[in-house]
Scaffold this motif. Structure first.
Motif, PDB file in Angstrom:
ATOM      1  N   GLN A 132       0.880  -1.577   0.148  1.00  0.00           N
ATOM      2  CA  GLN A 132       0.384  -0.083  -0.033  1.00  0.00           C
ATOM      3  C   GLN A 132       1.038   0.974   0.070  1.00  0.00           C
ATOM      4  OE1 GLN A 132      -2.268  -0.142   3.630  1.00  0.00           O
ATOM      5  NE2 GLN A 132      -3.563  -1.840   2.557  1.00  0.00           N
ATOM      6  N   PRO A 133       0.363   1.646  -0.329  1.00  0.00           N
ATOM      7  CA  PRO A 133       1.321   3.565  -0.594  1.00  0.00           C
ATOM      8  C   PRO A 133       1.526   4.256   0.766  1.00  0.00           C
ATOM      9  CG  PRO A 133      -0.495   3.845  -2.102  1.00  0.00           C
ATOM     10  CD  PRO A 133      -0.659   2.408  -0.783  1.00  0.00           C
ATOM     11  N   SER A 134       2.491   4.660   1.037  1.00  0.00           N
ATOM     12  CA  SER A 134       3.374   4.674   2.404  1.00  0.00           C
ATOM     13  C   SER A 134       2.411   5.691   2.613  1.00  0.00           C
ATOM     14  CB  SER A 134       4.141   5.449   2.378  1.00  0.00           C
ATOM     15  OG  SER A 134       5.086   5.759   3.903  1.00  0.00           O
ATOM     16  N   LEU A 135       1.970   6.096   4.138  1.00  0.00           N
ATOM     17  CA  LEU A 135       1.248   7.373   4.616  1.00  0.00           C
ATOM     18  C   LEU A 135       2.519   7.888   5.509  1.00  0.00           C
ATOM     19  CD1 LEU A 135      -0.519   5.423   7.124  1.00  0.00           C
ATOM     20  CD2 LEU A 135      -1.685   6.007   4.742  1.00  0.00           C
ATOM     21  N   TYR A 136       3.853   7.968   4.903  1.00  0.00           N
ATOM     22  CA  TYR A 136       4.640   9.168   5.314  1.00  0.00           C
ATOM     23  C   TYR A 136       6.006   9.030   4.624  1.00  0.00           C
ATOM     24  CZ  TYR A 136       5.858   5.008   8.378  1.00  0.00           C
ATOM     25  OH  TYR A 136       6.258   3.523   8.906  1.00  0.00           O
ATOM     26  N   SER A 137       7.439   9.804   4.633  1.00  0.00           N
ATOM     27  CA  SER A 137       8.202   9.547   4.219  1.00  0.00           C
ATOM     28  C   SER A 137       9.225   9.141   5.323  1.00  0.00           C
ATOM     29  CB  SER A 137       8.844  11.386   3.320  1.00  0.00           C
ATOM     30  OG  SER A 137       7.673  11.743   2.342  1.00  0.00           O
ATOM     31  N   ILE A 138      10.950   9.074   4.573  1.00  0.00           N
ATOM     32  CA  ILE A 138      11.494   8.251   5.517  1.00  0.00           C
ATOM     33  C   ILE A 138      12.748   9.639   5.530  1.00  0.00           C
ATOM     34  CG2 ILE A 138      13.476   6.706   6.450  1.00  0.00           C
ATOM     35  CD1 ILE A 138      10.547   4.553   5.960  1.00  0.00           C
ATOM     36  N   GLU A 139      13.375  10.090   6.263  1.00  0.00           N
ATOM     37  CA  GLU A 139      14.494  11.286   5.193  1.00  0.00           C
ATOM     38  C   GLU A 139      15.565  10.691   6.827  1.00  0.00           C
ATOM     39  OE1 GLU A 139      15.404  15.402   5.259  1.00  0.00           O
ATOM     40  OE2 GLU A 139      13.783  14.984   5.812  1.00  0.00           O
ATOM     41  N   SER A 140      16.874  10.426   5.961  1.00  0.00           N
ATOM     42  CA  SER A 140      17.690  10.581   6.877  1.00  0.00           C
ATOM     43  C   SER A 140      18.814  12.324   7.143  1.00  0.00           C
ATOM     44  CB  SER A 140      19.194  10.584   6.443  1.00  0.00           C
ATOM     45  OG  SER A 140      19.425  10.920   4.782  1.00  0.00           O
ATOM     46  N   LEU A 141      18.630  12.359   8.560  1.00  0.00           N
ATOM     47  CA  LEU A 141      18.740  13.608   8.863  1.00  0.00           C
ATOM     48  C   LEU A 141      20.421  13.770   9.104  1.00  0.00           C
ATOM     49  CD1 LEU A 141      16.203  13.988  11.972  1.00  0.00           C
ATOM     50  CD2 LEU A 141      15.755  15.266   9.606  1.00  0.00           C
ATOM     51  N   GLU A 142      21.253  12.852   9.153  1.00  0.00           N
ATOM     52  CA  GLU A 142      23.019  13.040   9.378  1.00  0.00           C
ATOM     53  C   GLU A 142      22.909  11.726   7.979  1.00  0.00           C
ATOM     54  OE1 GLU A 142      23.274  12.820  13.699  1.00  0.00           O
ATOM     55  OE2 GLU A 142      23.132  10.662  13.076  1.00  0.00           O
ATOM     56  N   SER A 143      24.345  12.089   7.582  1.00  0.00           N
ATOM     57  CA  SER A 143      25.063  11.014   6.813  1.00  0.00           C
ATOM     58  C   SER A 143      24.885   9.640   7.598  1.00  0.00           C
ATOM     59  CB  SER A 143      26.775  11.676   6.554  1.00  0.00           C
ATOM     60  OG  SER A 143      26.801  12.567   5.468  1.00  0.00           O
ATOM     61  N   SER A 144      24.770   8.701   7.087  1.00  0.00           N
ATOM     62  CA  SER A 144      24.101   7.296   7.736  1.00  0.00           C
ATOM     63  C   SER A 144      24.579   6.133   6.350  1.00  0.00           C
ATOM     64  CB  SER A 144      22.480   7.484   7.666  1.00  0.00           C
ATOM     65  OG  SER A 144      22.472   8.888   8.874  1.00  0.00           O
ATOM     66  N   ILE A 145      24.752   5.113   7.428  1.00  0.00           N
ATOM     67  CA  ILE A 145      24.385   4.239   7.126  1.00  0.00           C
ATOM     68  C   ILE A 145      24.046   2.844   7.285  1.00  0.00           C
ATOM     69  CG2 ILE A 145      26.349   2.360   6.798  1.00  0.00           C
ATOM     70  CD1 ILE A 145      28.838   3.839   7.503  1.00  0.00           C
ATOM     71  N   VAL A 146      23.226   2.166   6.282  1.00  0.00           N
ATOM     72  CA  VAL A 146      22.106   1.284   6.791  1.00  0.00           C
ATOM     73  C   VAL A 146      22.147   0.267   6.193  1.00  0.00           C
ATOM     74  CG1 VAL A 146      20.539   3.705   6.996  1.00  0.00           C
ATOM     75  CG2 VAL A 146      20.252   2.343   4.604  1.00  0.00           C
ATOM     76  N   HIS A 147      21.516  -0.722   6.027  1.00  0.00           N
ATOM     77  CA  HIS A 147      21.699  -1.955   5.103  1.00  0.00           C
ATOM     78  C   HIS A 147      19.847  -2.423   5.133  1.00  0.00           C
ATOM     79  CE1 HIS A 147      26.204  -2.918   6.357  1.00  0.00           C
ATOM     80  NE2 HIS A 147      25.558  -2.237   7.944  1.00  0.00           N
ATOM     81  N   SER A 148      20.012  -2.460   3.549  1.00  0.00           N
ATOM     82  CA  SER A 148      18.677  -2.131   2.571  1.00  0.00           C
ATOM     83  C   SER A 148      18.687  -3.950   2.828  1.00  0.00           C
ATOM     84  CB  SER A 148      18.692  -1.921   1.904  1.00  0.00           C
ATOM     85  OG  SER A 148      19.585  -1.845   1.154  1.00  0.00           O
ATOM     86  N   LEU A 149      17.040  -4.667   2.651  1.00  0.00           N
ATOM     87  CA  LEU A 149      16.527  -5.442   2.390  1.00  0.00           C
ATOM     88  C   LEU A 149      15.798  -5.826   1.660  1.00  0.00           C
ATOM     89  CD1 LEU A 149      17.800  -9.114   3.397  1.00  0.00           C
ATOM     90  CD2 LEU A 149      15.517  -8.204   5.655  1.00  0.00           C
ATOM     91  N   THR A 150      15.948  -6.902   0.748  1.00  0.00           N
ATOM     92  CA  THR A 150      14.558  -6.369  -0.471  1.00  0.00           C
ATOM     93  C   THR A 150      13.256  -7.401   0.642  1.00  0.00           C
ATOM     94  OG1 THR A 150      14.993  -8.582  -1.389  1.00  0.00           O
ATOM     95  CG2 THR A 150      15.902  -6.209  -2.178  1.00  0.00           C
ATOM     96  N   LYS A 151      12.164  -7.058  -0.132  1.00  0.00           N
ATOM     97  CA  LYS A 151      10.883  -7.849   0.509  1.00  0.00           C
ATOM     98  C   LYS A 151      10.941  -9.423   0.606  1.00  0.00           C
ATOM     99  CE  LYS A 151       7.132  -5.965   0.048  1.00  0.00           C
ATOM    100  NZ  LYS A 151       5.483  -5.792  -0.632  1.00  0.00           N
ATOM    101  N   THR A 152      11.920 -10.376  -0.285  1.00  0.00           N
ATOM    102  CA  THR A 152      11.908 -10.809  -1.130  1.00  0.00           C
ATOM    103  C   THR A 152      12.527 -12.078  -0.154  1.00  0.00           C
ATOM    104  OG1 THR A 152      11.114 -10.708  -3.735  1.00  0.00           O
ATOM    105  CG2 THR A 152      12.330 -12.652  -2.832  1.00  0.00           C
ATOM    106  N   ASP A 153      13.890 -10.475  -0.568  1.00  0.00           N
ATOM    107  CA  ASP A 153      15.525 -11.417   1.175  1.00  0.00           C
ATOM    108  C   ASP A 153      14.359 -11.626   2.477  1.00  0.00           C
ATOM    109  OD1 ASP A 153      16.801 -12.637  -1.059  1.00  0.00           O
ATOM    110  OD2 ASP A 153      17.734 -10.468  -0.874  1.00  0.00           O
ATOM    111  N   TYR A 154      13.714 -10.818   3.005  1.00  0.00           N
ATOM    112  CA  TYR A 154      12.969 -10.709   4.310  1.00  0.00           C
ATOM    113  C   TYR A 154      12.180 -12.103   4.145  1.00  0.00           C
ATOM    114  CZ  TYR A 154       9.985  -8.888   7.839  1.00  0.00           C
ATOM    115  OH  TYR A 154       8.905  -8.739   9.164  1.00  0.00           O
TER     116      TYR A 154
END
Length: 180
Positions: free
Chosen positions: A80-102
């Motif tokens: 479903q369309p997201s009800l909100y946005s996700i924004e970084s507030l500082e330089s960041s490092i994330v580890h992402s995972l696709t839905k299939t892999d999740y």
């Protein structure tokens, strides 16, 4: 100091090859309000905010820091369309995972599935407390709770986002801070 890894840490490591390490600049939008979430992110380093647009006004309603997972759960899970946005507030490092892999991880690891269920319950409890706090507490009490939960938030998050989170103006926040 010798640290032994927990069984859940060892279990997650079995699936580390499925994660993509991403470095993001400050002010990077990981997900725009109205888009479908295709990934879930685990924060190694950085600070993020969840926000939405309310009649042209940008409203911040949650912050995330190191060690936390972040996504639009409803969008990620149910397309479903997201009800909100996700924004970084500082330089960041994330580890992402696709839905299939999740879902591959959930299917193949009862231990991780249980861990995610526990994290989900903890998140729900946090949101319940936040909701109740918005109803019953003054902005000053909410500010105190925020500082207790994230003591370094003032060094990491711009004041106008904190004010938005508390449901007050930046001027009101400044007054509250000056009284302390």
């Amino acid at each position: 100091m010798n640290r032994t890894k927990t069984s859940i840490q060892l279990e997650w490591e079995k699936f580390s090859h499925l994660f993509k390490r991403e470095e993001v600049w400050a002010k990077t939008i990981l997900l725009k309000e109205g888009e479908i979430a295709k990934k879930i992110y685990f924060i190694e380093k950085g600070c993020f905010r969840l926000s939405f647009n309310n009649d042209g006004k940008d409203i911040t309603f949650q912050f995330f820091f190191e060690g936390e997972g972040i996504s639009s759960a409803e969008s990620f899970r149910y397309n479903q369309p997201s009800l909100y946005s996700i924004e970084s507030l500082e330089s960041s490092i994330v580890h992402s995972l696709t839905k299939t892999d999740y879902f591959k991880i959930i299917k193949n690891s009862p231990l991780i599935k249980q861990d995610i269920e526990e994290q989900t319950i903890q998140r729900l409890l946090y949101i319940e407390k936040l909701f109740l706090s918005r109803i019953k507490n003054s902005p000053e009490e909410r500010y105190k709770e925020l500082l207790e939960q994230y003591p370094k938030i003032l060094q990491r998050v711009p004041q106008h986002y904190i004010a938005s989170f508390l449901g007050i103006t930046a001027i009101s926040l400044s007054r509250i801070r000056n009284r302390r």
